[in-house]
Design a protein around this motif. Structure first.
Motif, PDB file in Angstrom:
ATOM      1  N   LEU A  56      43.424  47.729  40.284  1.00  0.00           N
ATOM      2  CA  LEU A  56      42.038  47.489  39.887  1.00  0.00           C
ATOM      3  C   LEU A  56      41.883  46.131  39.210  1.00  0.00           C
ATOM      4  O   LEU A  56      40.914  45.400  39.448  1.00  0.00           O
ATOM      5  CB  LEU A  56      41.573  48.604  38.946  1.00  0.00           C
ATOM      6  CG  LEU A  56      40.106  48.585  38.520  1.00  0.00           C
ATOM      7  CD1 LEU A  56      39.192  48.605  39.730  1.00  0.00           C
ATOM      8  CD2 LEU A  56      39.808  49.761  37.603  1.00  0.00           C
ATOM      9  N   LEU A  57      42.866  45.763  38.379  1.00  0.00           N
ATOM     10  CA  LEU A  57      42.835  44.468  37.697  1.00  0.00           C
ATOM     11  C   LEU A  57      42.891  43.324  38.709  1.00  0.00           C
ATOM     12  O   LEU A  57      42.155  42.332  38.584  1.00  0.00           O
ATOM     13  CB  LEU A  57      44.009  44.365  36.719  1.00  0.00           C
ATOM     14  CG  LEU A  57      44.140  43.036  35.963  1.00  0.00           C
ATOM     15  CD1 LEU A  57      42.916  42.792  35.098  1.00  0.00           C
ATOM     16  CD2 LEU A  57      45.397  43.022  35.105  1.00  0.00           C
ATOM     17  N   ILE A  58      43.738  43.463  39.720  1.00  0.00           N
ATOM     18  CA  ILE A  58      43.845  42.410  40.741  1.00  0.00           C
ATOM     19  C   ILE A  58      42.520  42.254  41.480  1.00  0.00           C
ATOM     20  O   ILE A  58      42.050  41.134  41.744  1.00  0.00           O
ATOM     21  CB  ILE A  58      44.991  42.737  41.725  1.00  0.00           C
ATOM     22  CG1 ILE A  58      46.351  42.649  41.004  1.00  0.00           C
ATOM     23  CG2 ILE A  58      44.961  41.798  42.917  1.00  0.00           C
ATOM     24  CD1 ILE A  58      47.516  43.135  41.834  1.00  0.00           C
ATOM     25  N   GLY A  59      41.896  43.412  41.824  1.00  0.00           N
ATOM     26  CA  GLY A  59      40.612  43.354  42.516  1.00  0.00           C
ATOM     27  C   GLY A  59      39.539  42.688  41.676  1.00  0.00           C
ATOM     28  O   GLY A  59      38.769  41.849  42.175  1.00  0.00           O
ATOM     29  N   LEU A  60      39.471  43.048  40.389  1.00  0.00           N
ATOM     30  CA  LEU A  60      38.478  42.448  39.499  1.00  0.00           C
ATOM     31  C   LEU A  60      38.725  40.949  39.323  1.00  0.00           C
ATOM     32  O   LEU A  60      37.768  40.154  39.288  1.00  0.00           O
ATOM     33  CB  LEU A  60      38.502  43.142  38.134  1.00  0.00           C
ATOM     34  CG  LEU A  60      37.977  44.584  38.097  1.00  0.00           C
ATOM     35  CD1 LEU A  60      38.233  45.213  36.730  1.00  0.00           C
ATOM     36  CD2 LEU A  60      36.477  44.615  38.408  1.00  0.00           C
ATOM     37  N   LYS A  61      39.991  40.587  39.221  1.00  0.00           N
ATOM     38  CA  LYS A  61      40.316  39.170  39.052  1.00  0.00           C
ATOM     39  C   LYS A  61      39.931  38.380  40.301  1.00  0.00           C
ATOM     40  O   LYS A  61      39.428  37.244  40.214  1.00  0.00           O
ATOM     41  CB  LYS A  61      41.814  39.021  38.774  1.00  0.00           C
ATOM     42  CG  LYS A  61      42.237  37.604  38.421  1.00  0.00           C
ATOM     43  CD  LYS A  61      41.646  37.164  37.099  1.00  0.00           C
ATOM     44  CE  LYS A  61      42.133  35.782  36.732  1.00  0.00           C
ATOM     45  NZ  LYS A  61      41.540  35.293  35.479  1.00  0.00           N
ATOM     46  N   THR A  62      40.159  38.981  41.487  1.00  0.00           N
ATOM     47  CA  THR A  62      39.777  38.316  42.742  1.00  0.00           C
ATOM     48  C   THR A  62      38.262  38.118  42.806  1.00  0.00           C
ATOM     49  O   THR A  62      37.768  37.039  43.175  1.00  0.00           O
ATOM     50  CB  THR A  62      40.257  39.139  43.948  1.00  0.00           C
ATOM     51  OG1 THR A  62      41.674  39.317  43.863  1.00  0.00           O
ATOM     52  CG2 THR A  62      39.900  38.443  45.257  1.00  0.00           C
ATOM     53  N   ASN A  63      37.524  39.163  42.423  1.00  0.00           N
ATOM     54  CA  ASN A  63      36.055  39.054  42.415  1.00  0.00           C
ATOM     55  C   ASN A  63      35.578  38.019  41.405  1.00  0.00           C
ATOM     56  O   ASN A  63      34.616  37.282  41.664  1.00  0.00           O
ATOM     57  CB  ASN A  63      35.430  40.417  42.092  1.00  0.00           C
ATOM     58  CG  ASN A  63      35.662  41.432  43.196  1.00  0.00           C
ATOM     59  OD1 ASN A  63      35.883  41.063  44.348  1.00  0.00           O
ATOM     60  ND2 ASN A  63      35.637  42.704  42.838  1.00  0.00           N
ATOM     61  N   TYR A  64      36.248  37.964  40.276  1.00  0.00           N
ATOM     62  CA  TYR A  64      35.880  36.966  39.256  1.00  0.00           C
ATOM     63  C   TYR A  64      36.092  35.550  39.795  1.00  0.00           C
ATOM     64  O   TYR A  64      35.214  34.683  39.647  1.00  0.00           O
ATOM     65  CB  TYR A  64      36.720  37.184  37.999  1.00  0.00           C
ATOM     66  CG  TYR A  64      36.642  36.035  37.019  1.00  0.00           C
ATOM     67  CD1 TYR A  64      35.508  35.816  36.248  1.00  0.00           C
ATOM     68  CD2 TYR A  64      37.716  35.144  36.884  1.00  0.00           C
ATOM     69  CE1 TYR A  64      35.444  34.751  35.363  1.00  0.00           C
ATOM     70  CE2 TYR A  64      37.651  34.087  35.998  1.00  0.00           C
ATOM     71  CZ  TYR A  64      36.518  33.892  35.240  1.00  0.00           C
ATOM     72  OH  TYR A  64      36.449  32.838  34.370  1.00  0.00           O
ATOM     73  N   ASN A  65      37.237  35.304  40.435  1.00  0.00           N
ATOM     74  CA  ASN A  65      37.503  33.974  40.996  1.00  0.00           C
ATOM     75  C   ASN A  65      36.478  33.612  42.069  1.00  0.00           C
ATOM     76  O   ASN A  65      36.064  32.453  42.180  1.00  0.00           O
ATOM     77  CB  ASN A  65      38.918  33.921  41.577  1.00  0.00           C
ATOM     78  CG  ASN A  65      39.989  34.007  40.499  1.00  0.00           C
ATOM     79  OD1 ASN A  65      39.763  33.614  39.351  1.00  0.00           O
ATOM     80  ND2 ASN A  65      41.159  34.518  40.849  1.00  0.00           N
ATOM     81  N   SER A  66      36.074  34.615  42.854  1.00  0.00           N
ATOM     82  CA  SER A  66      35.062  34.369  43.879  1.00  0.00           C
ATOM     83  C   SER A  66      33.730  33.975  43.247  1.00  0.00           C
ATOM     84  O   SER A  66      33.059  33.048  43.714  1.00  0.00           O
ATOM     85  CB  SER A  66      34.887  35.614  44.747  1.00  0.00           C
ATOM     86  OG  SER A  66      33.840  35.433  45.687  1.00  0.00           O
ATOM     87  N   ALA A  67      33.335  34.677  42.156  1.00  0.00           N
ATOM     88  CA  ALA A  67      32.086  34.352  41.467  1.00  0.00           C
ATOM     89  C   ALA A  67      32.140  32.958  40.862  1.00  0.00           C
ATOM     90  O   ALA A  67      31.158  32.206  40.899  1.00  0.00           O
ATOM     91  CB  ALA A  67      31.795  35.390  40.380  1.00  0.00           C
ATOM     92  N   VAL A  68      33.301  32.590  40.319  1.00  0.00           N
ATOM     93  CA  VAL A  68      33.459  31.243  39.750  1.00  0.00           C
ATOM     94  C   VAL A  68      33.347  30.199  40.858  1.00  0.00           C
ATOM     95  O   VAL A  68      32.730  29.136  40.678  1.00  0.00           O
ATOM     96  CB  VAL A  68      34.812  31.123  39.019  1.00  0.00           C
ATOM     97  CG1 VAL A  68      35.085  29.677  38.617  1.00  0.00           C
ATOM     98  CG2 VAL A  68      34.820  32.012  37.783  1.00  0.00           C
TER      99      VAL A  68
END
Length: 555
Positions: A56-68
Motif C-alpha cells: 500500500l505504501l508503494i502504491g501511495l508513493k507512486t501516486n504521490y510522484n505522479s501528482a508531483v
C-alpha cells in the motif's frame, strides 16, 4: 474500553493455585494491552493495520510522484496525508509526523480548511500516542475552530470526543464528561448514529474507570442498542466485550461470560483477530473467577497463541514496511541526487551559454560604444568648432558694439557735460546780470525821487524772486544726474538726511565751480556761502582738517 485489572481476592499466606492462576491471567492481560496498543488502533475509531502496508505504501508513493509530476500540489498533499496515516497506523510515528506536517503546510497555503482540520485531527492523535498531550490539545483546538467555522457538527463531535479522552487519561473526569456530552450533542444534531454510539461507549468507559458500574452498564447498553439499529457488527464487538467486563466486575460472572462468548463470536465473524484474542482473555478471567481452571487455562492458552501469531505477523509487517521505507527513501535520495546533478549540469550549461553570450554581447557593446564614442567625439568637435567660431564672431560683434556704445556714451557724456557747463554759465550770466540790475536798482532806490522808488523796489523784489527760482534747479539736477549717475544715491548712503539746498550746493562743488560762481548761482553773498559750507561740513560729519571739496569729489 477494556479494563484488564483482575478482581482482587484475599489469600492465605501460602499462594493457592487459583490466586496464582489469576496472577498469570493479569500478566497476560497486560501483554494483550501492550501489543494491542502498538498495532491495533480500533479504539476510538482508528483503523487497524492493513494486511499489506508495504504494498500500500508503494502504491501511495507512486501516486504521490505522479501528482508531483503533474504539478497537482493539492492531490499530492492528499497522498502525503494518506502515507502519514498509513505510517501512523503501522506505528512508525516519526515518519508519519514528517508526512503529515508536509501535507499540513500545503493545505494551509492552499486554504483547504476541511482537509487541514482532518490533518490536524490526525496530528493530535499522533501527539497523544507519543505522550505529548499539550501538543495534541493544540492541534485539536485549531481543528475545532475550523469545524465550527465550517459548521460541521460531525467534525466538531470527533474533536470533542478526543479532547474528552485526553481529560479521561489525566483522570480529570468532570472535564471528560463535559466534552463527551458536547460530542454526543453534535452527533445528534448531525444524526450520526454510529458516532453517538461511540460516545456512549466512551462515557461508559469513564464510569467504568470511576467504578460506577451501573452507569457504565447503562451507557454501554445504549451504545449496544444504537449499533444494533445500524447493524454495525464491527463496532458491536467491543461494546459487547465492555458489557461482559462490567458484569464480571460486579460479580455477575455467568452473565458476563455470555457477553464475552458473544463478543468472541462477533469477532470471529468479522475476522477481528485482536478482539478474538481479547475475548479469549476475558473468557479465561471469567472461568478463573468461576473456579474452572481447566477452561481458564484453555482460553488463556488460545489468547496467548493467537497473540503470538498476531505479534509475529505484525513484526513481519513492520519489518517489511521498514524495508520498503528504507528502499523508498534510498530511491528518493538517488532520484534527488540525480535530479540535483542534472540541475547542476543544466545550470552549468546555461551559465556557460549565458557567459559566452554575455562576452559576445559585451564585446559587441564595447566596439559599438567605441564607434559611437568616436562619432560623438567627431560631432562634438565639429559642434565645438562651430560654437567657437560663432562665439568668436559674437565676441567680435559684441566688442564692436561695446566700442560703439562707449564712443556713443563718451559723446553723450561730453554733450551732457557741455550742456551742463553751458547751462551753468548761462545761469551764472543771468544771475550776474540780474545781480547787477538789482544793485543799480538799489542805488536808484536811495535817491529822493519817491515816485519811482516804489516801482523800482517792486522790480528789485521781482528780480530777487527770479534769482531764487527753483525751476532752473530741477533742470540742472536732471542734467547733473545724467552726467554723474547714482551720485546722490551714494551720497545718501554715506550721510544723514540733507535738504534740497544742501544737495544743490554739493552738486555745484562736485562740478569744481569757484565760490564766487556758486554764490552767484545760489543768489547769496560769499559770506553767506561760507556759513552754509560750515553747516554742511557738520551735517557730513567732517573733521576740522578734512577738505569739503575733496570729500565730495571722492563720492
Amino acid at each position: 474500553m477494556h479494563n484488564c485489572r483482575a478482581k482482587e481476592h484475599s489469600s492465605p499466606p501460602i499462594l493457592s493455585g487459583i490466586v496464582l492462576f489469576a496472577w498469570i491471567i493479569s500478566i497476560s492481560c497486560t501483554f494483550v494491552q501492550t501489543v494491542s496498543g502498538q498495532a491495533n488502533f480500533t479504539e476510538r475509531g482508528v483503523p487497524a493495520s492493513p494486511q499489506n502496508p508495504d504494498s500500500l505504501l508503494i502504491g501511495l508513493k507512486t501516486n504521490y510522484n505522479s501528482a508531483v509530476g503533474k504539478n497537482n500540489e493539492l492531490e499530492a498533499a492528499g497522498y502525503l496525508q494518506q502515507i502519514g496515516r498509513l505510517l501512523f497506523i503501522s506505528g512508525h510515528y516519526p515518519q508519519s509526523l514528517d508526512y503529515l506536517l508536509k501535507a499540513e503546510k500545503i493545505f494551509r497555503n492552499r486554504g483547504q480548511k476541511k482537509m487541514l482540520a482532518a490533518n490536524l485531527n490526525m496530528l493530535g492523535e499522533l501527539y497523544y500516542r507519543t505522550r505529548r498531550p499539550q501538543l495534541a490539545r493544540k492541534q485539536y483546538d485549531e481543528a475545532l475552530i475550523i469545524y465550527q467555522n465550517l459548521r460541521q457538527e460531525s467534525g466538531k463531535a470527533e474533536i470533542y470526543g478526543r479532547i474528552g479522552h485526553l481529560y479521561e487519561k489525566r483522570e480529570m473526569y468532570d472535564s471528560a464528561f463535559y466534552f463527551q456530552h458536547k460530542a454526543l450533542h453534535s452527533y445528534e444534531l448531525d444524526r450520526r448514529t454510529d458516532g453517538a454510539a461511540k460516545i456512549y461507549e466512551n462515557i461508559g468507559s469513564i464510569y467504568e474507570d470511576l467504578g460506577k458500574y451501573d452507569s457504565a452498564y447503562f451507557y454501554f447498553n445504549k451504545a449496544y442498542a444504537l449499533n444494533a439499529r445500524t447493524h454495525n457488527a464491527r463496532a458491536q464487538v467491543e461494546v459487547v466485550n465492555n458489557l461482559g467486563d462490567v458484569l464480571r466486575k460486579t460479580g455477575r460472572f455467568r452473565e458476563g461470560l455470555a457477553y464475552s462468548l458473544q463478543s468472541l463470536k462477533l469477532a470471529q465473524t468479522n475476522g477481528e483477530r485482536y478482539q478474538i484474542s481479547s475475548a479469549y482473555n476475558d473468557i479465561a478471567k471469567t472461568y478463573n473467577l468461576l473456579v474452572r481452571n481447566d477452561s481458564a487455562f484453555h482460553y488463556l492458552a488460545l489468547s496467548r497463541s493467537l497473540l503470538n501469531d498476531i505479534y509475529s505477523e505484525e513484526s513481519n509487517k513492520q519489518l517489511a514496511l521498514l524495508q520498503t521505507l528504507y528502499e523508498i527513501e534510498k530511491k528518493d535520495n538517488e532520484i534527488a541526487q540525480l535530479t540535483q546533478a542534472r540541475r547542476i549540469d543544466t545550470l552549468i550549461s546555461i551559465a556557460t551559454g549565458i557567459v559566452i553570450v554575455l562576452i559576445i554581447a559585451v564585446a559587441a557593446l564595447i566596439i559599438s560604444r567605441q564607434r559611437l564614442k568616436i562619432r560623438n567625439e567627431q560631432k562634438l568637435l565639429a559642434q565645438h568648432k562651430q560654437v567657437y567660431e560663432a562665439q568668436s564672431q559674437l565676441m567680435e560683434a559684441e566688442l564692436k558694439n561695446k566700442k560703439l556704445e562707449e564712443e556713443n556714451l563718451k559723446q553723450q557724456l561730453e554733450t551732457k557735460t557741455q550742456e551742463l557747463s553751458s547751462y551753468t554759465l548761462h545761469v551764472i550770466r543771468k544771475n550776474q546780470l540780474l545781480e547787477d540790475l538789482r544793485a543799480r536798482l538799489d542805488e536808484m532806490i536811495k535817491d529822493d525821487k519817491r515816485d519811482q522808488r516804489k516801482q523800482i523796489k517792486a522790480l528789485s523784489e521781482q528780480i530777487g524772486e527770479g534769482l531764487q527760482d527753483n525751476r532752473h534747479w530741477e533742470e540742472f539736477r536732471g542734467i547733473f544726474e545724467q552726467v554723474h549717475q547714482s551720485f546722490f544715491d551714494r551720497l545718501q548712503q554715506q550721510t544723514g538726511p540733507l535738504t534740497a539746498n544742501d544737495l544743490r550746493l554739493i552738486a555745484l562743488i562736485k562740478m569744481n565751480l569757484t565760490s564766487a560762481d556758486i554764490a552767484t548761482l545760489l543768489g547769496i553773498s560769499q559770506d553767506s556761502l561760507r556759513v552754509i559750507r560750515h553747516r554742511l561740513r557738520k551735517k557730513l560729519n567732517l573733521a576740522p582738517g578734512d577738505n569739503l571739496s575733496a570729500y565730495i569729489q571722492s563720492i
